[in-house]
Design a protein around this motif. Sequence first.
Motif, mmCIF file in Angstrom:
data_model
loop_
_atom_site.group_PDB
_atom_site.id
_atom_site.type_symbol
_atom_site.label_atom_id
_atom_site.label_comp_id
_atom_site.label_asym_id
_atom_site.label_seq_id
_atom_site.Cartn_x
_atom_site.Cartn_y
_atom_site.Cartn_z
ATOM 1 N N VAL A 176 -12.117 -9.692 -64.041
ATOM 2 C CA VAL A 176 -10.926 -8.940 -63.899
ATOM 3 C C VAL A 176 -11.016 -7.827 -64.827
ATOM 4 C CG1 VAL A 176 -9.572 -10.789 -63.224
ATOM 5 C CG2 VAL A 176 -9.605 -10.259 -65.639
ATOM 6 N N SER A 177 -10.032 -6.934 -64.604
ATOM 7 C CA SER A 177 -9.896 -5.686 -65.387
ATOM 8 C C SER A 177 -9.506 -5.846 -66.676
ATOM 9 C CB SER A 177 -8.957 -4.677 -64.588
ATOM 10 O OG SER A 177 -7.684 -5.237 -64.790
ATOM 11 N N GLU A 178 -9.547 -4.867 -67.552
ATOM 12 C CA GLU A 178 -9.345 -4.693 -69.188
ATOM 13 C C GLU A 178 -7.860 -5.037 -69.370
ATOM 14 O OE1 GLU A 178 -8.501 -0.161 -70.018
ATOM 15 O OE2 GLU A 178 -10.718 -1.026 -70.138
ATOM 16 N N ASN A 179 -6.685 -5.100 -68.147
ATOM 17 C CA ASN A 179 -5.546 -5.247 -68.496
ATOM 18 C C ASN A 179 -5.141 -6.731 -68.284
ATOM 19 O OD1 ASN A 179 -4.876 -2.354 -68.577
ATOM 20 N ND2 ASN A 179 -4.825 -2.496 -66.332
ATOM 21 N N TYR A 180 -6.211 -7.584 -68.235
ATOM 22 C CA TYR A 180 -5.888 -8.939 -68.126
ATOM 23 C C TYR A 180 -5.636 -9.611 -69.516
ATOM 24 C CZ TYR A 180 -6.473 -13.923 -67.403
ATOM 25 O OH TYR A 180 -6.036 -15.588 -67.478
ATOM 26 N N HIS A 181 -4.510 -10.353 -69.720
ATOM 27 C CA HIS A 181 -4.179 -10.732 -71.050
ATOM 28 C C HIS A 181 -3.423 -12.245 -70.670
ATOM 29 C CE1 HIS A 181 -0.187 -8.901 -69.258
ATOM 30 N NE2 HIS A 181 0.155 -9.861 -69.725
ATOM 31 N N PHE A 182 -3.479 -13.150 -71.849
ATOM 32 C CA PHE A 182 -2.818 -14.339 -71.727
ATOM 33 C C PHE A 182 -2.889 -14.706 -73.250
ATOM 34 C CE2 PHE A 182 -7.338 -15.559 -71.622
ATOM 35 C CZ PHE A 182 -7.459 -16.575 -72.211
ATOM 36 N N ALA A 183 -2.052 -15.898 -73.563
ATOM 37 C CA ALA A 183 -1.871 -16.554 -74.854
ATOM 38 C C ALA A 183 -1.982 -17.787 -74.931
ATOM 39 C CB ALA A 183 -0.825 -16.014 -75.885
ATOM 40 N N VAL A 184 -2.548 -18.663 -75.893
ATOM 41 C CA VAL A 184 -2.618 -20.165 -76.060
ATOM 42 C C VAL A 184 -1.690 -20.853 -76.997
ATOM 43 C CG1 VAL A 184 -4.020 -22.179 -75.966
ATOM 44 C CG2 VAL A 184 -4.726 -20.223 -74.710
ATOM 45 N N ILE A 185 -0.759 -21.394 -76.737
ATOM 46 C CA ILE A 185 0.158 -22.402 -77.751
ATOM 47 C C ILE A 185 -0.445 -23.838 -77.809
ATOM 48 C CG2 ILE A 185 2.292 -23.064 -78.728
ATOM 49 C CD1 ILE A 185 3.397 -20.288 -77.778
ATOM 50 N N MET A 186 -1.225 -24.044 -79.100
ATOM 51 C CA MET A 186 -1.448 -25.589 -79.122
ATOM 52 C C MET A 186 -0.428 -26.405 -79.998
ATOM 53 S SD MET A 186 -3.887 -27.611 -78.552
ATOM 54 C CE MET A 186 -4.207 -29.572 -79.186
ATOM 55 N N CYS A 187 0.034 -27.611 -79.307
ATOM 56 C CA CYS A 187 1.070 -28.198 -80.040
ATOM 57 C C CYS A 187 0.708 -29.607 -80.253
ATOM 58 C CB CYS A 187 2.443 -28.140 -79.025
ATOM 59 S SG CYS A 187 3.069 -26.661 -78.597
ATOM 60 N N ASP A 188 1.418 -29.939 -81.415
ATOM 61 C CA ASP A 188 0.909 -31.495 -81.775
ATOM 62 C C ASP A 188 2.288 -32.128 -82.327
ATOM 63 O OD1 ASP A 188 -1.469 -33.404 -82.807
ATOM 64 O OD2 ASP A 188 0.246 -33.379 -84.194
ATOM 65 N N VAL A 189 2.371 -33.472 -81.852
ATOM 66 C CA VAL A 189 3.518 -34.306 -82.446
ATOM 67 C C VAL A 189 3.354 -34.787 -83.670
ATOM 68 C CG1 VAL A 189 5.380 -35.873 -81.811
ATOM 69 C CG2 VAL A 189 4.151 -34.876 -79.769
ATOM 70 N N ASN A 190 4.086 -34.551 -84.674
ATOM 71 C CA ASN A 190 4.026 -34.853 -85.866
ATOM 72 C C ASN A 190 4.135 -36.372 -86.390
ATOM 73 O OD1 ASN A 190 3.095 -32.505 -87.082
ATOM 74 N ND2 ASN A 190 4.498 -32.334 -88.624
ATOM 75 N N ASP A 191 3.385 -36.896 -86.748
ATOM 76 C CA ASP A 191 3.720 -38.481 -87.330
ATOM 77 C C ASP A 191 3.792 -39.426 -86.117
ATOM 78 O OD1 ASP A 191 3.300 -37.751 -90.125
ATOM 79 O OD2 ASP A 191 5.390 -37.386 -90.035
ATOM 80 N N LEU A 192 3.203 -39.243 -84.955
ATOM 81 C CA LEU A 192 3.292 -40.239 -83.612
ATOM 82 C C LEU A 192 2.860 -41.499 -84.083
ATOM 83 C CD1 LEU A 192 4.322 -40.379 -81.033
ATOM 84 C CD2 LEU A 192 1.884 -39.814 -79.996
ATOM 85 N N LYS A 193 1.658 -41.598 -84.792
ATOM 86 C CA LYS A 193 0.923 -43.102 -85.198
ATOM 87 C C LYS A 193 2.049 -43.477 -86.016
ATOM 88 C CE LYS A 193 -2.896 -45.159 -87.114
ATOM 89 N NZ LYS A 193 -2.238 -46.027 -87.843
ATOM 90 N N LYS A 194 2.740 -42.970 -87.119
ATOM 91 C CA LYS A 194 3.783 -43.605 -87.802
ATOM 92 C C LYS A 194 4.707 -44.191 -86.873
ATOM 93 C CE LYS A 194 4.471 -41.818 -91.891
ATOM 94 N NZ LYS A 194 5.203 -40.780 -92.699
ATOM 95 N N ILE A 195 5.283 -43.455 -86.161
ATOM 96 C CA ILE A 195 6.378 -43.739 -85.021
ATOM 97 C C ILE A 195 5.937 -44.911 -84.321
ATOM 98 C CG2 ILE A 195 7.780 -42.886 -83.144
ATOM 99 C CD1 ILE A 195 7.445 -40.162 -84.296
ATOM 100 N N ASN A 196 4.708 -45.203 -83.704
ATOM 101 C CA ASN A 196 4.247 -46.152 -83.032
ATOM 102 C C ASN A 196 4.169 -47.418 -83.929
ATOM 103 O OD1 ASN A 196 4.024 -44.834 -80.673
ATOM 104 N ND2 ASN A 196 2.041 -44.202 -81.062
ATOM 105 N N ASP A 197 3.830 -47.095 -84.992
ATOM 106 C CA ASP A 197 3.553 -48.311 -85.902
ATOM 107 C C ASP A 197 4.984 -49.037 -86.439
ATOM 108 O OD1 ASP A 197 0.806 -48.027 -85.844
ATOM 109 O OD2 ASP A 197 0.478 -47.120 -87.604
ATOM 110 N N THR A 198 5.747 -48.193 -86.726
ATOM 111 C CA THR A 198 7.160 -48.389 -87.304
ATOM 112 C C THR A 198 8.250 -48.688 -86.385
ATOM 113 O OG1 THR A 198 7.905 -46.260 -87.667
ATOM 114 C CG2 THR A 198 6.546 -47.465 -89.440
#
Length: 444
Positions: A176-198
């Motif tokens: 595609v042309s030089e005008n193509y754009h996008f952004a990526v957001i990476m998300c992670d749930v904090n302390d999910l292992k602790k939640i599962n364990d407790t």
Amino acid sequence: MKENQEALNQIALTLAHHFDSLYYVDIKSGKYYEYMPNTLFEGLNIPSHGEDFFTESQKNAPKCVHPDDLELVIKLHDKEAMLSRLSKDKSYSAVYRLILNGNIIHMRHFEIMCEDQMHIICCLENIEEEFRKKEEQERDLQSARRMARMDALTGIRNKNAFNEYAAAINAKIDFVSENYHFAVIMCDVNDLKKINDTRGHSFGDETIQRTSRLICDIFDHSPVFRVGGDEFVVVLDGRDYDMREQLLAKLREESVANKLSRSGPVVACGMAVYDRNTDDSFNSVYQRADKQMYKHKNELKSTKIVDYFMGMNSMDVPITAERKRILDSLFGALYTVIGEGYVYLNDLKHDFSRWSLPLVDDFGMQSEYMYHADKCWQEHIHPDDMKIYREAIDAVLCGNAEVRPILYRARRTDGTYAVCHTRGFILSDKGGNPEYFGGIIVTE
């Protein structure tokens, strides 16, 4: 000879029973005879024999053929066109729709050139049941494909869908042309292992579902993927891309508010924007976003001041008369010492602030005294400067109350933007918790 004729009759009868209608047509004269009458056309006054098969078929077509297929059927029964087709191949077939008694019926038209080259056999076959079965099979196939791309727990797209989407973006990057754009957001749930364990895996699953809803509600114009147990990816385009800084700030603020109140998921997140000069693939942007996410994850775990500041918008404890008196005293002292520029001071324990009247008038703020003023002020900041503003504020709050200059643009009442030079500071209580946040804004 009689046995051969009987055999031919049986073959013809078997062939006729395979179709709903069969016409035997003399090419030269056009005369025709319907070998097996078709009950489909009862009541339509369509003759079973006649002098000109081609002309009469075209004339009768509008009585029962679907309007969208009428042109096709008329062309099918054009004599010259039919002979041209059969000169290349001994047979030809096409599918079109009839409308009979208000119902749509799919039919297969089948034509054969006889060995004597003097006659054509035209057949009609009702394939509605066959068509419906194919439709059902296609729906089942599409459903299976959707299921293969859908995360069962959250209902959003899964890792398979993410890989396909990333491949499609790579193709766009290449072509595609030089005008193509996008952004990526990476998300992670904090302390999910602790939640599962407790608290158990059922509560962990609920946390993942709530996280999915939180992310999807904020980025409601972008595809969201669950790519791992506690990992989500958002690919921003369109309106969400234009509003990326504000939306990222909103996700972070809501996450920290959840952390302070312990009422919802805490999501570490990081963003990276595609740069055609440095990024040769989707993965390059993805990896940068992942690094930013881990950086924010560490900040969430270690930065008490930033947590407190970003979460203050969730507080709604009315300020007491005594606290307001102290705020006014400090504001008065600050205003006297500074002597010029715009001044503001915020009581963080109640998220209640006082702003100098010139600042209120020039920028159209709600009033001199406000709850949650930070949200109000951010609405005035130029979208392109939002990232600078947030990073600078965070740096002030993390820097042991060190004053640091901030430069950004803010929208005045008349719609123009002023270049703002801002210095901020933090006053903490005896326990080291942030108690007041204030500063001065000088404009160009």
